[in-house]
Design a protein around this motif. Structure first.
Motif, PDB file in Angstrom:
ATOM      1  N   LEU A  38       0.815  -1.222   0.000  1.00  0.00           N
ATOM      2  CA  LEU A  38       0.000   0.000   0.000  1.00  0.00           C
ATOM      3  C   LEU A  38       0.849   1.273   0.000  1.00  0.00           C
ATOM      4  O   LEU A  38       0.548   2.221  -0.721  1.00  0.00           O
ATOM      5  N   LYS A  39       1.908   1.277   0.821  1.00  0.00           N
ATOM      6  CA  LYS A  39       2.710   2.506   0.951  1.00  0.00           C
ATOM      7  C   LYS A  39       3.297   2.971  -0.377  1.00  0.00           C
ATOM      8  O   LYS A  39       3.190   4.158  -0.716  1.00  0.00           O
ATOM      9  N   PRO A  40       3.915   2.081  -1.167  1.00  0.00           N
ATOM     10  CA  PRO A  40       4.450   2.537  -2.459  1.00  0.00           C
ATOM     11  C   PRO A  40       3.356   3.058  -3.395  1.00  0.00           C
ATOM     12  O   PRO A  40       3.577   4.021  -4.115  1.00  0.00           O
ATOM     13  N   ALA A  62      -6.457   0.078  -1.594  1.00  0.00           N
ATOM     14  CA  ALA A  62      -6.469  -0.460  -0.222  1.00  0.00           C
ATOM     15  C   ALA A  62      -7.408  -1.665  -0.108  1.00  0.00           C
ATOM     16  O   ALA A  62      -6.976  -2.733   0.355  1.00  0.00           O
ATOM     17  N   PRO A  63      -8.668  -1.547  -0.565  1.00  0.00           N
ATOM     18  CA  PRO A  63      -9.548  -2.725  -0.470  1.00  0.00           C
ATOM     19  C   PRO A  63      -9.066  -3.891  -1.347  1.00  0.00           C
ATOM     20  O   PRO A  63      -9.220  -5.050  -0.961  1.00  0.00           O
ATOM     21  N   GLN A  64      -8.468  -3.556  -2.495  1.00  0.00           N
ATOM     22  CA  GLN A  64      -7.992  -4.597  -3.407  1.00  0.00           C
ATOM     23  C   GLN A  64      -6.849  -5.403  -2.784  1.00  0.00           C
ATOM     24  O   GLN A  64      -6.837  -6.643  -2.827  1.00  0.00           O
ATOM     25  N   PRO A  84     -13.697   6.317  11.636  1.00  0.00           N
ATOM     26  CA  PRO A  84     -13.478   5.661  10.342  1.00  0.00           C
ATOM     27  C   PRO A  84     -13.756   6.553   9.125  1.00  0.00           C
ATOM     28  O   PRO A  84     -14.570   7.468   9.188  1.00  0.00           O
ATOM     29  N   ARG A  85     -13.067   6.246   8.061  1.00  0.00           N
ATOM     30  CA  ARG A  85     -13.334   6.826   6.738  1.00  0.00           C
ATOM     31  C   ARG A  85     -14.125   5.806   5.917  1.00  0.00           C
ATOM     32  O   ARG A  85     -15.263   6.048   5.589  1.00  0.00           O
ATOM     33  N   ALA A  86     -13.525   4.675   5.612  1.00  0.00           N
ATOM     34  CA  ALA A  86     -14.219   3.631   4.858  1.00  0.00           C
ATOM     35  C   ALA A  86     -15.299   2.987   5.743  1.00  0.00           C
ATOM     36  O   ALA A  86     -15.119   2.882   6.957  1.00  0.00           O
ATOM     37  N   ALA A 134      -1.371  -1.280  15.927  1.00  0.00           N
ATOM     38  CA  ALA A 134      -1.629   0.159  15.819  1.00  0.00           C
ATOM     39  C   ALA A 134      -1.016   0.755  14.556  1.00  0.00           C
ATOM     40  O   ALA A 134       0.049   0.327  14.112  1.00  0.00           O
ATOM     41  N   ILE A 135      -1.699   1.751  13.994  1.00  0.00           N
ATOM     42  CA  ILE A 135      -1.194   2.479  12.823  1.00  0.00           C
ATOM     43  C   ILE A 135      -1.015   3.953  13.210  1.00  0.00           C
ATOM     44  O   ILE A 135      -2.003   4.687  13.338  1.00  0.00           O
ATOM     45  N   PRO A 136       0.244   4.377  13.405  1.00  0.00           N
ATOM     46  CA  PRO A 136       0.464   5.781  13.777  1.00  0.00           C
ATOM     47  C   PRO A 136       0.317   6.731  12.588  1.00  0.00           C
ATOM     48  O   PRO A 136       0.484   6.324  11.442  1.00  0.00           O
ATOM     49  N   HIS A 160     -16.331  10.180  -2.202  1.00  0.00           N
ATOM     50  CA  HIS A 160     -16.335   8.733  -1.934  1.00  0.00           C
ATOM     51  C   HIS A 160     -16.854   8.385  -0.543  1.00  0.00           C
ATOM     52  O   HIS A 160     -17.340   7.289  -0.324  1.00  0.00           O
ATOM     53  N   TYR A 161     -16.636   9.298   0.407  1.00  0.00           N
ATOM     54  CA  TYR A 161     -16.924   8.980   1.818  1.00  0.00           C
ATOM     55  C   TYR A 161     -17.732  10.104   2.461  1.00  0.00           C
ATOM     56  O   TYR A 161     -17.205  10.895   3.255  1.00  0.00           O
ATOM     57  N   PRO A 162     -19.026  10.180   2.142  1.00  0.00           N
ATOM     58  CA  PRO A 162     -19.838  11.266   2.701  1.00  0.00           C
ATOM     59  C   PRO A 162     -19.905  11.236   4.233  1.00  0.00           C
ATOM     60  O   PRO A 162     -20.152  12.263   4.858  1.00  0.00           O
ATOM     61  N   LEU A 174      -2.675   7.865  16.918  1.00  0.00           N
ATOM     62  CA  LEU A 174      -3.010   6.627  16.217  1.00  0.00           C
ATOM     63  C   LEU A 174      -4.164   6.886  15.257  1.00  0.00           C
ATOM     64  O   LEU A 174      -5.216   7.367  15.655  1.00  0.00           O
ATOM     65  N   ARG A 175      -3.928   6.585  13.981  1.00  0.00           N
ATOM     66  CA  ARG A 175      -4.970   6.749  12.956  1.00  0.00           C
ATOM     67  C   ARG A 175      -5.971   5.595  13.029  1.00  0.00           C
ATOM     68  O   ARG A 175      -7.130   5.731  12.674  1.00  0.00           O
ATOM     69  N   GLY A 176      -5.487   4.444  13.463  1.00  0.00           N
ATOM     70  CA  GLY A 176      -6.334   3.261  13.546  1.00  0.00           C
ATOM     71  C   GLY A 176      -5.471   2.045  13.766  1.00  0.00           C
ATOM     72  O   GLY A 176      -4.383   2.150  14.344  1.00  0.00           O
TER      73      GLY A 176
HETATM   74  C1  HEC Z   1      -4.221  10.788  -0.470  1.00  0.00           C
HETATM   75  C2  HEC Z   1      -4.980  10.816   0.740  1.00  0.00           C
HETATM   76  C3  HEC Z   1      -4.546   9.898   1.849  1.00  0.00           C
HETATM   77  C4  HEC Z   1      -3.327   9.874   2.465  1.00  0.00           C
HETATM   78  C5  HEC Z   1      -2.111  10.742   2.166  1.00  0.00           C
HETATM   79  C6  HEC Z   1      -3.427   8.880   3.491  1.00  0.00           C
HETATM   80  N1  HEC Z   1      -4.673   8.315   3.516  1.00  0.00           N
HETATM   81 FE1  HEC Z   1      -5.388   6.972   4.822  1.00  0.00          FE
HETATM   82  N2  HEC Z   1      -7.103   6.836   3.803  1.00  0.00           N
HETATM   83  C7  HEC Z   1      -7.394   7.549   2.667  1.00  0.00           C
HETATM   84  C8  HEC Z   1      -8.595   7.020   2.063  1.00  0.00           C
HETATM   85  C9  HEC Z   1      -9.256   7.518   0.797  1.00  0.00           C
HETATM   86  C10 HEC Z   1      -9.009   5.943   2.873  1.00  0.00           C
HETATM   87  C11 HEC Z   1     -10.196   5.006   2.675  1.00  0.00           C
HETATM   88  C12 HEC Z   1      -9.690   3.751   1.960  1.00  0.00           C
HETATM   89  C13 HEC Z   1     -10.744   2.717   1.692  1.00  0.00           C
HETATM   90  O1  HEC Z   1     -11.747   3.048   1.026  1.00  0.00           O
HETATM   91  O2  HEC Z   1     -10.571   1.569   2.100  1.00  0.00           O
HETATM   92  C14 HEC Z   1      -8.042   5.870   3.962  1.00  0.00           C
HETATM   93  C15 HEC Z   1      -8.145   4.943   4.975  1.00  0.00           C
HETATM   94  C16 HEC Z   1      -7.182   4.793   5.945  1.00  0.00           C
HETATM   95  C17 HEC Z   1      -7.271   3.812   7.019  1.00  0.00           C
HETATM   96  C18 HEC Z   1      -8.362   2.783   7.221  1.00  0.00           C
HETATM   97  C19 HEC Z   1      -9.325   3.197   8.255  1.00  0.00           C
HETATM   98  C20 HEC Z   1     -10.370   4.177   7.769  1.00  0.00           C
HETATM   99  O3  HEC Z   1     -10.604   5.133   8.508  1.00  0.00           O
HETATM  100  O4  HEC Z   1     -10.942   3.966   6.690  1.00  0.00           O
HETATM  101  C21 HEC Z   1      -6.152   3.967   7.769  1.00  0.00           C
HETATM  102  C22 HEC Z   1      -5.795   3.194   9.014  1.00  0.00           C
HETATM  103  C23 HEC Z   1      -5.368   5.015   7.160  1.00  0.00           C
HETATM  104  N3  HEC Z   1      -6.033   5.512   6.065  1.00  0.00           N
HETATM  105  C24 HEC Z   1      -4.148   5.427   7.620  1.00  0.00           C
HETATM  106  C25 HEC Z   1      -3.316   6.298   6.921  1.00  0.00           C
HETATM  107  C26 HEC Z   1      -1.949   6.554   7.297  1.00  0.00           C
HETATM  108  C27 HEC Z   1      -1.251   5.987   8.501  1.00  0.00           C
HETATM  109  C28 HEC Z   1      -1.441   7.415   6.357  1.00  0.00           C
HETATM  110  C29 HEC Z   1      -0.027   7.918   6.253  1.00  0.00           C
HETATM  111  C30 HEC Z   1       1.006   6.922   6.138  1.00  0.00           C
HETATM  112  C31 HEC Z   1      -2.517   7.679   5.404  1.00  0.00           C
HETATM  113  N4  HEC Z   1      -3.634   6.977   5.778  1.00  0.00           N
HETATM  114  C32 HEC Z   1      -2.404   8.535   4.335  1.00  0.00           C
HETATM  115  C33 HEC Z   1      -6.686   8.612   2.153  1.00  0.00           C
HETATM  116  C34 HEC Z   1      -5.379   8.900   2.510  1.00  0.00           C
END
Ligand code: HEC
Length: 184
Positions: A38-40, A62-64, A84-86, A134-136, A160-162, A174-176
Motif C-alpha cells: 500500500l505505501k508505495p 487499499a480494499p484490493q 473511520p473513513r471507509a 496500531a497504525i500511527p 467517496h466517503y460522505p 493513532l490513525r487506527g
Molecule cells: C491521499 C490521501 C490519503 C493519504 C495521504 C493517506 N490516507 Fe489513509 N485513507 C485515505 C482514504 C481515501 C481511505 C479510505 C480507503 C478505503 O476506502 O478503504 C483511507 C483509509 C485509511 C485507514 C483505514 C481506516 C479508515 O478510517 O478507513 C487507515 C488506518 C489510514 N487511512 C491510515 C493512513 C496513514 C497511517 C497514512 C499515512 C502513512 C494515510 N492513511 C495517508 C486517504 C489517505
C-alpha cells in the motif's frame, strides 16, 4: 451482532493471550505485506497527482490489496478506526475495546510501532485468532487525515466517503489499526 461480541468478549477473557505463537508471527508478516504494497502505491499516487489523485488510489488499492491478501492467506484482513473513513473500517465491540486500549498505551508513552494485541476468541461456537496492530499518523498522512486538509482534497474525500470522520489527526496520534482474524 452486538450480542455475539459480548459473548465473545466474555469467553475471550477466559482464554490465554497468544503472544509470540506462529499464528501471531503470521499476522505480523501479513501487516508487512499489506504495508509493503500500500505505501508505495500511496507515494506513487501522491507524486503523480498530489493528494486528490492519491485518494482514488487509496479508494481502489487499499480494499484490493486487502482482498488479495485475504484470498492468499485465509485470514480476514481489515483496517479499523475509532474515527473511520471507509465503511469497512467501523470497529466491532472487540476492536473498539482494543483501539481504546491502544490509545491509552500511547498516552502512557509506549512506542506506537510496538503497540499490538492478539487473542483467541470464540464467536458463535467458532474459535478465532484475532490480531490488531496500531497504525500511527505520520507526516505524509496529514494531507488527507490532518487538521488542515485543503478544500479540493476535502471535496474528493466527500465524494467517496460522505460519512468521513477521519480528519483532525496530529502527527504521532493513532490513525487506527490493522485487524486480522483467522478461523482456528
Ligand atoms: C491521499 C490521501 C490519503 C493519504 C495521504 C493517506 N490516507 Fe489513509 N485513507 C485515505 C482514504 C481515501 C481511505 C479510505 C480507503 C478505503 O476506502 O478503504 C483511507 C483509509 C485509511 C485507514 C483505514 C481506516 C479508515 O478510517 O478507513 C487507515 C488506518 C489510514 N487511512 C491510515 C493512513 C496513514 C497511517 C497514512 C499515512 C502513512 C494515510 N492513511 C495517508 C486517504 C489517505
Amino acid at each position: 451482532m452486538k450480542k455475539t461480541w459480548i459473548a465473545a468478549t466474555i469467553v475471550a477473557g477466559l482464554s490465554t493471550q497468544a503472544w509470540a505463537t506462529p499464528t501471531h508471527d503470521e499476522a505480523r508478516q501479513l501487516v508487512k505485506s499489506y504495508m509493503g504494497q500500500l505505501k508505495p502505491e500511496l507515494k506513487k499516487g501522491m507524486k503523480n497527482g498530489g493528494p486528490v489523485n492519491a485518494i482514488d488510489v487509496c479508494h481502489t488499492k487499499a480494499p484490493q490489496i486487502a482482498a488479495d491478501l485475504s484470498e492468499q492467506s485465509g485470514w480476514h484482513i481489515n483496517r479499523v478506526s475509532l474515527k473511520p473513513r471507509a465503511k469497512s473500517a467501523q470497529p466491532d465491540a472487540w476492536e473498539e475495546e482494543v483501539l481504546t486500549k491502544f490509545n491509552q498505551q500511547l498516552a502512557e508513552g509506549t512506542n506506537p510501532k510496538k503497540i499490538e494485541f492478539s487473542q483467541t476468541v470464540i464467536v458463535n461456537g467458532e474459535k478465532q485468532f484475532r490480531y490488531m496492530k496500531a497504525i500511527p499518523t505520520g507526516n505524509i498522512c496529514l494531507a488527507c487525515h490532518g487538521t488542515d486538509v485543503k478544500a479540493p482534497v476535502k471535496e474528493a474525500i466527500a465524494k467517496h466517503y460522505p460519512q468521513d470522520q477521519a480528519t483532525g489527526y496530529e502527527k504521532g496520534e493513532l490513525r487506527g489499526a490493522f485487524s486480522f482474524t483467522k478461523p482456528l
